[in-house]
Design a protein around this motif. Structure first.
Motif, mmCIF file in Angstrom:
data_model
loop_
_atom_site.group_PDB
_atom_site.id
_atom_site.type_symbol
_atom_site.label_atom_id
_atom_site.label_comp_id
_atom_site.label_asym_id
_atom_site.label_seq_id
_atom_site.Cartn_x
_atom_site.Cartn_y
_atom_site.Cartn_z
ATOM 1 N N TYR A 33 -1.754 -1.390 -3.907
ATOM 2 C CA TYR A 33 -2.810 -0.378 -3.776
ATOM 3 C C TYR A 33 -2.183 0.998 -3.596
ATOM 4 C CZ TYR A 33 -5.856 -4.369 -3.103
ATOM 5 O OH TYR A 33 -6.543 -5.542 -3.273
ATOM 6 N N PHE A 34 -2.817 1.988 -4.216
ATOM 7 C CA PHE A 34 -2.301 3.343 -4.160
ATOM 8 C C PHE A 34 -3.419 4.348 -3.879
ATOM 9 C CE2 PHE A 34 0.480 0.816 -6.846
ATOM 10 C CZ PHE A 34 1.680 0.981 -6.166
ATOM 11 N N PRO A 35 -3.935 4.332 -2.650
ATOM 12 C CA PRO A 35 -4.956 5.319 -2.309
ATOM 13 C C PRO A 35 -4.337 6.716 -2.303
ATOM 14 C CG PRO A 35 -4.287 4.111 -0.356
ATOM 15 C CD PRO A 35 -3.604 3.471 -1.525
ATOM 16 N N THR A 36 -5.135 7.691 -2.664
ATOM 17 C CA THR A 36 -4.630 9.065 -2.721
ATOM 18 C C THR A 36 -4.950 9.848 -1.460
ATOM 19 O OG1 THR A 36 -6.637 9.755 -3.862
ATOM 20 C CG2 THR A 36 -4.728 9.167 -5.229
ATOM 21 N N ASP A 37 -5.799 9.277 -0.611
ATOM 22 C CA ASP A 37 -6.207 9.971 0.607
ATOM 23 C C ASP A 37 -6.326 8.952 1.735
ATOM 24 O OD1 ASP A 37 -8.759 11.038 2.360
ATOM 25 O OD2 ASP A 37 -7.459 12.664 1.635
ATOM 26 N N SER A 38 -5.964 9.341 2.932
ATOM 27 C CA SER A 38 -5.996 8.411 4.065
ATOM 28 C C SER A 38 -7.396 7.864 4.331
ATOM 29 C CB SER A 38 -5.430 9.078 5.317
ATOM 30 O OG SER A 38 -6.200 10.210 5.670
ATOM 31 N N SER A 39 -8.417 8.599 3.933
ATOM 32 C CA SER A 39 -9.782 8.109 4.145
ATOM 33 C C SER A 39 -10.064 6.856 3.314
ATOM 34 C CB SER A 39 -10.799 9.198 3.811
ATOM 35 O OG SER A 39 -10.738 9.523 2.429
ATOM 36 N N GLN A 40 -9.271 6.594 2.304
ATOM 37 C CA GLN A 40 -9.448 5.419 1.457
ATOM 38 C C GLN A 40 -8.783 4.169 2.036
ATOM 39 O OE1 GLN A 40 -7.595 7.270 -1.928
ATOM 40 N NE2 GLN A 40 -9.570 7.540 -2.968
ATOM 41 N N PHE B 216 -7.893 -1.766 3.171
ATOM 42 C CA PHE B 216 -7.661 -2.841 4.134
ATOM 43 C C PHE B 216 -8.826 -3.829 4.152
ATOM 44 C CE2 PHE B 216 -4.392 -0.004 5.979
ATOM 45 C CZ PHE B 216 -3.349 -0.907 6.030
ATOM 46 N N LYS B 217 -10.042 -3.348 3.974
ATOM 47 C CA LYS B 217 -11.198 -4.245 3.918
ATOM 48 C C LYS B 217 -11.098 -5.147 2.696
ATOM 49 C CE LYS B 217 -16.163 -4.704 4.210
ATOM 50 N NZ LYS B 217 -16.013 -6.098 3.980
ATOM 51 N N LYS B 218 -10.712 -4.589 1.574
ATOM 52 C CA LYS B 218 -10.576 -5.393 0.355
ATOM 53 C C LYS B 218 -9.518 -6.479 0.551
ATOM 54 C CE LYS B 218 -10.048 -5.257 -4.568
ATOM 55 N NZ LYS B 218 -10.104 -4.550 -5.789
ATOM 56 N N ILE C 34 0.868 -1.179 0.000
ATOM 57 C CA ILE C 34 0.000 0.000 0.000
ATOM 58 C C ILE C 34 0.902 1.225 0.000
ATOM 59 C CG2 ILE C 34 -1.768 1.291 1.245
ATOM 60 C CD1 ILE C 34 -2.515 -1.390 2.622
ATOM 61 N N GLY C 35 0.694 2.077 -0.976
ATOM 62 C CA GLY C 35 1.441 3.330 -1.056
ATOM 63 C C GLY C 35 0.458 4.485 -0.990
ATOM 64 N N LEU C 36 0.390 5.129 0.142
ATOM 65 C CA LEU C 36 -0.527 6.246 0.315
ATOM 66 C C LEU C 36 0.020 7.472 -0.399
ATOM 67 C CD1 LEU C 36 -3.043 7.513 1.555
ATOM 68 C CD2 LEU C 36 -1.720 7.909 3.646
ATOM 69 N N ASN C 37 -0.645 7.844 -1.478
ATOM 70 C CA ASN C 37 -0.264 9.009 -2.272
ATOM 71 C C ASN C 37 1.250 8.986 -2.565
ATOM 72 O OD1 ASN C 37 -0.857 11.300 -3.700
ATOM 73 N ND2 ASN C 37 -0.683 12.650 -1.952
ATOM 74 N N PRO C 38 1.703 7.970 -3.289
ATOM 75 C CA PRO C 38 3.146 7.830 -3.532
ATOM 76 C C PRO C 38 3.733 9.057 -4.216
ATOM 77 C CG PRO C 38 1.887 6.348 -4.932
ATOM 78 C CD PRO C 38 0.914 6.989 -4.023
ATOM 79 N N PRO C 39 4.980 9.410 -3.850
ATOM 80 C CA PRO C 39 5.573 10.656 -4.333
ATOM 81 C C PRO C 39 6.016 10.634 -5.794
ATOM 82 C CG PRO C 39 7.150 9.485 -2.987
ATOM 83 C CD PRO C 39 5.855 8.719 -2.904
ATOM 84 N N ASN C 40 6.266 9.422 -6.338
ATOM 85 C CA ASN C 40 6.780 9.380 -7.713
ATOM 86 C C ASN C 40 6.579 7.992 -8.327
ATOM 87 O OD1 ASN C 40 8.991 7.710 -6.771
ATOM 88 N ND2 ASN C 40 9.885 9.591 -5.964
ATOM 89 N N GLN C 41 6.848 7.897 -9.615
ATOM 90 C CA GLN C 41 6.659 6.632 -10.333
ATOM 91 C C GLN C 41 7.626 5.558 -9.848
ATOM 92 O OE1 GLN C 41 4.104 6.090 -12.533
ATOM 93 N NE2 GLN C 41 4.743 3.951 -12.337
ATOM 94 N N LYS C 42 8.801 5.944 -9.419
ATOM 95 C CA LYS C 42 9.777 4.970 -8.911
ATOM 96 C C LYS C 42 9.212 4.235 -7.695
ATOM 97 C CE LYS C 42 14.556 4.497 -7.452
ATOM 98 N NZ LYS C 42 15.836 5.137 -7.216
#
Length: 69
Positions: free
Chosen positions: A43-50, A55-57, A19-27
């Motif tokens: 998984y790459f959610p863009t907001d902590s609310s996601q 985690f449920k998935k 899980i990468g929360l709003n990852p900073p770059n393509q690397k």
């Protein structure tokens, strides 16, 4: 070291979700995607609310895996 650790874990049959929360770059996205057992397990959610949804998935996938074995 991360890549080596992921490779070794997958070789032992360990399922890896990343899980990468709003990852900073393509690397970072590439590293986490390659580390996961499959690209669909990254998984790459863009907001902590996601995170709750992510985690449920993952929990549902693990529960289904246990039921099928």
């Amino acid at each position: 070291r991360t890549e080596e650790t992921c490779t070794n874990a997958k070789a032992e049959g360990i399922a890896i979700y990343t899980i990468g929360l709003n990852p900073p770059n393509q690397k970072t996205i590439d590293l986490l995607t390659n580390c996961a057992t499959t690209a669909s397990m990254a998984y790459f959610p863009t907001d902590s609310s996601q995170l709750v949804t992510v985690f449920k998935k993952i929990a549902d996938e693990l529960a289904n895996l246990r039921l099928s074995q």
